[in-house]
Design an enzyme around this catalytic site. Structure first.
Site, PDB file in Angstrom:
ATOM      1  N   PHE A 113       1.089 -32.274 -62.755  1.00 20.85           N
ATOM      2  CA  PHE A 113       1.889 -30.965 -63.127  1.00 20.85           C
ATOM      3  C   PHE A 113       3.014 -30.924 -61.822  1.00 20.85           C
ATOM      4  O   PHE A 113       2.847 -31.350 -60.877  1.00 20.85           O
ATOM      5  CB  PHE A 113       1.091 -29.684 -63.099  1.00 20.85           C
ATOM      6  N   GLN A 226       9.798 -15.768 -62.795  1.00 21.07           N
ATOM      7  CA  GLN A 226       9.747 -17.147 -63.365  1.00 21.07           C
ATOM      8  C   GLN A 226      10.384 -17.466 -64.415  1.00 21.07           C
ATOM      9  O   GLN A 226       9.971 -16.608 -65.591  1.00 21.07           O
ATOM     10  CB  GLN A 226       8.370 -17.881 -63.131  1.00 21.07           C
ATOM     11  N   HIS A 228      10.746 -20.494 -66.948  1.00 21.72           N
ATOM     12  CA  HIS A 228       9.963 -21.749 -67.468  1.00 21.72           C
ATOM     13  C   HIS A 228      11.309 -22.628 -67.989  1.00 21.72           C
ATOM     14  O   HIS A 228      12.029 -22.115 -68.979  1.00 21.72           O
ATOM     15  CB  HIS A 228       8.876 -21.559 -68.435  1.00 21.72           C
ATOM     16  N   LEU A 238       6.727 -21.324 -75.638  1.00 22.62           N
ATOM     17  CA  LEU A 238       6.871 -22.127 -74.580  1.00 22.62           C
ATOM     18  C   LEU A 238       6.462 -23.513 -74.863  1.00 22.62           C
ATOM     19  O   LEU A 238       5.704 -23.924 -75.915  1.00 22.62           O
ATOM     20  CB  LEU A 238       5.437 -21.807 -73.683  1.00 22.62           C
ATOM     21  N   GLU A 241       4.492 -27.378 -69.607  1.00 23.43           N
ATOM     22  CA  GLU A 241       4.984 -28.449 -68.584  1.00 23.43           C
ATOM     23  C   GLU A 241       4.087 -29.589 -68.610  1.00 23.43           C
ATOM     24  O   GLU A 241       4.430 -30.816 -68.173  1.00 23.43           O
ATOM     25  CB  GLU A 241       4.468 -27.690 -67.296  1.00 23.43           C
ATOM     26  N   ARG A 274       9.270 -25.288 -61.058  1.00 23.18           N
ATOM     27  CA  ARG A 274       9.684 -24.807 -62.154  1.00 23.18           C
ATOM     28  C   ARG A 274      11.241 -24.365 -61.951  1.00 23.18           C
ATOM     29  O   ARG A 274      12.141 -24.210 -62.458  1.00 23.18           O
ATOM     30  CB  ARG A 274       8.979 -23.752 -62.791  1.00 23.18           C
ATOM     31  N   HIS A 339       9.080 -16.298 -68.031  1.00 27.91           N
ATOM     32  CA  HIS A 339       7.982 -16.656 -68.380  1.00 27.91           C
ATOM     33  C   HIS A 339       6.635 -16.031 -67.401  1.00 27.91           C
ATOM     34  O   HIS A 339       5.570 -16.056 -68.108  1.00 27.91           O
ATOM     35  CB  HIS A 339       7.599 -18.051 -67.850  1.00 27.91           C
ATOM     36  N   ARG A 374       5.750 -19.877 -58.862  1.00 24.52           N
ATOM     37  CA  ARG A 374       4.376 -20.168 -59.073  1.00 24.52           C
ATOM     38  C   ARG A 374       4.155 -21.665 -59.616  1.00 24.52           C
ATOM     39  O   ARG A 374       5.088 -21.869 -60.492  1.00 24.52           O
ATOM     40  CB  ARG A 374       3.902 -18.957 -60.178  1.00 24.52           C
TER      41      ARG A 374
END
Length: 564
Positions: A113, A226, A228, A238, A241, A274, A339, A374
């Site tokens: 990730f 955040q 995304h 979404l 990721e 991100r 996000h 994050r």
């Protein structure tokens, strides 16, 4: 009047985990939720949950990746707690029955990730949040924990620095009632509906944040929002990721793999954090190398149909159903969307706030493990680790508290005041909430988005102040008492206005760029002046938030330049 030892507001992953922990600690527990638990937004989390499970991995590396990802403003003490306790909590989920995907040797599967130095993200296909939510709800049912679903909490009752419970509307009947509790935990989730383009559900309007803020609990680090990098342009849905973790490639309209070829992340490429990828995408679009609707392309076609169906089945459905694109045959158009909220209700690693008997956990809370940005896979982890700790602590505190210290009569008095407020909203002739809500969402997206300037933030501040003045004359057109969404959305709008104002004020004050907070007029990180947490306090209905600052907890990892 309802009375419980521990009352949990919100039934997503954090609320359910807290409920199970408090029940196991011997407390009489109840959950109050705006939605039925399995409709909570945790179910939309797709990618996975991080834990250093394998012998080759180490929780210290997970901790360092998280500190680096936070741009060094995450507090290292709770980060160490979260990453150290991660393996036990993930194994605990498996023991509860969560259906993790498996390697060929039958061990729990893990994949890469963004921002992680090791492939430590466990997953259940691309439905990890859905699986976690259902697993936890089964545990709540198994224990017979009381759930008041489809109740909308309107206020937290605090007097003399002590929480006594909440007031809430039964959405099925329109009745306002009171809930007294020795300990109250807010697990109310995020606030994405402050923005126009968001991955969040329509229920995510920041109610818990606003209620706690008005009750005297500061909102911490709210400027760090955040975005995304991969959301569908038409809906904000979404695209996990995990697509990039499995090897998905981002292209611009010149066919360049721009994360490498334009130097945004020469080592990590698409698997940079991100904030880095979101900014890169927008720069590509602004410089004319994007596609229609301000997008870039995410290409999965080299995976082949079998791998996509095995690892990313939900993405296949979402792209086909909502964007009319078949990821097996063609790339998916994507762009950044709101996000997650790195900030929230200020609390410690046990969920404790500055109000006795009041706790916060999950996305609504700011334990300060995410800092300015994050990492993917750490949100679900935060829910279970800190949900468990908050539930246990609240149960223990509840058992030790004097029954005389909580006053059901105070909660009932406040419930009567709420009934009067709602009657007033439903009897007026003023402006409708929809006329204000849309304007606020648009200005927040345009001026308080991925890139920010002093001029734009001041425009947003003025627009929010105007919206607050107009809200004083808001009215509800629908007079029905059963599932009155007009009333609910009118109440939610006050939450949206509070949260939008705190984000904007906090962002205007922070004259640097750090993590997800990117200022075009202050482009560098400034540790000398800004290595600190923003604490926004409610100062009154017609006042701007009062900002104070707290030190960042730094232990073994000293701040240094961040690169991927």
């Amino acid at each position: 009047m309802h009375k419980h030892d521990v009352l949990i507001v919100g039934a997503g992953g954090a609320g359910l985990r807290a409920a199970v922990a408090a029940h196991e600690a011997g407390a009489d527990v109840a959950i109050v939720s705006k939605l039925h638990p399995v409709r909570s937004h945790t179910g939309a989390a797709e990618g996975g949950i991080n834990a250093a499970l394998k012998d080759e991995d180490d929780w210290h590396d997970h901790a360092y990746d998280t500190v680096k990802g936070s741009d060094y403003i995450g507090d290292q003490e709770p980060i160490n707690i979260m990453t150290r306790e991660a393996p036990n909590e993930v194994i605990n989920l498996e023991n509860m029955g969560m259906a993790f995907s498996r390697e060929e040797d039958k061990r729990v599967a893990q994949r890469p990730f963004g921002g992680l130095s090791f492939p430590r993200t466990t997953y259940a296909s691309d439905k990890t949040g859905h699986m976690l939510l259902h697993t936890m709800y089964e545990q709540v049912l198994k224990r017979g924990i009381t759930v008041y679903d489809e109740w909308y909490v309107t206020d937290l009752v605090v007097e003399n620095g002590r929480a006594h419970g909440v007031t809430a509307i039964d959405l099925q009947t329109g009745r306002v009632d009171s809930f007294a509790a020795n300990a109250t935990i807010f697990a109310t989730g995020g606030m994405g509906q402050v923005y126009e383009h968001t991955t969040n559900a329509v229920a995510n309007t920041g109610d818990g944040l606003s209620i706690a803020y008005r009750a005297g609990v500061p909102m911490e680090d709210m400027e760090f929002i955040q975005f995304h990098p991969t959301t569908l342009p038409s809906t904000g849905i979404l695209i996990t990721e995990a697509c990039r973790g499995e090897g998905g490639i981002l292209y611009n309209n010149e066919g360049e793999r721009f994360m490498y070829e334009r130097g945004y992340a020469p080592n990590a490429g698409e698997l940079a954090s991100r904030d880095v990828v979101s900014r890169a995408e927008l720069i590509e679009v602004q410089e004319g190398r994007g596609f229609e609707q301000g997008t870039v392309h995410l290409d999965l076609t080299h995976f082949g149909e079998e791998k996509i169906e095995e690892r990313l089945a939900q993405i296949l459905e979402l792209a086909r159903d909502f964007e009319g694109v078949d990821p097996v045959e063609e790339p998916i158009p994507v762009k950044p969307g709101q996000h997650y909220t790195m900030g929230g209700i200020a609390c410690d690693a046990d969920g404790k706030t500055n109000v006795e008997g009041f706790y916060a956990v999950g996305e609504a809370a700011c334990v300060s493990v995410h800092g300015a940005n994050r990492l993917g896979g750490n949100a679900l982890l935060e829910l279970v680790v800190f949900g468990k700790r908050a539930g246990e602590h609240a149960a223990k505190a509840s058992a030790g508290s004097s029954s005389a210290s909580v006053s059901p009569s105070k909660v009932e008095v406040r419930a009567e005041e709420e009934r009067e407020r709602i009657e007033e909203l439903m009897s007026g002739t003023g402006v409708h909430q929809s006329e204000i809500r849309e304007e606020v969402q648009e200005i927040m997206t345009e001026k308080v988005g991925v890139f920010r300037t002093e001029e734009g933030l001041k425009e947003a501040r003025e627009a929010i102040q105007d919206a607050k003045r107009r809200y004083e004359d808001v009215t509800v057109k629908d007079s029905s008492s059963t599932f009155n969404t007009d009333l609910t959305q009118t109440l939610e709008l006050r939450s949206i206005l509070d949260v939008a104002e705190v984000i904007t004020e906090s962002a205007l004050a922070r004259t640097e760029s750090r993590g997800a907070h990117s200022r075009d007029d202050y482009t560098e990180r400034n540790d000398d002046d800004w290595l600190k947490h923003t604490m926004a306090h409610y100062a009154g209905e017609n006042e701007y938030p009062r900002l104070e600052y707290d030190d960042v907890i730094i232990e073994e990892y000293e701040p240094k330049e961040r690169s991927y």
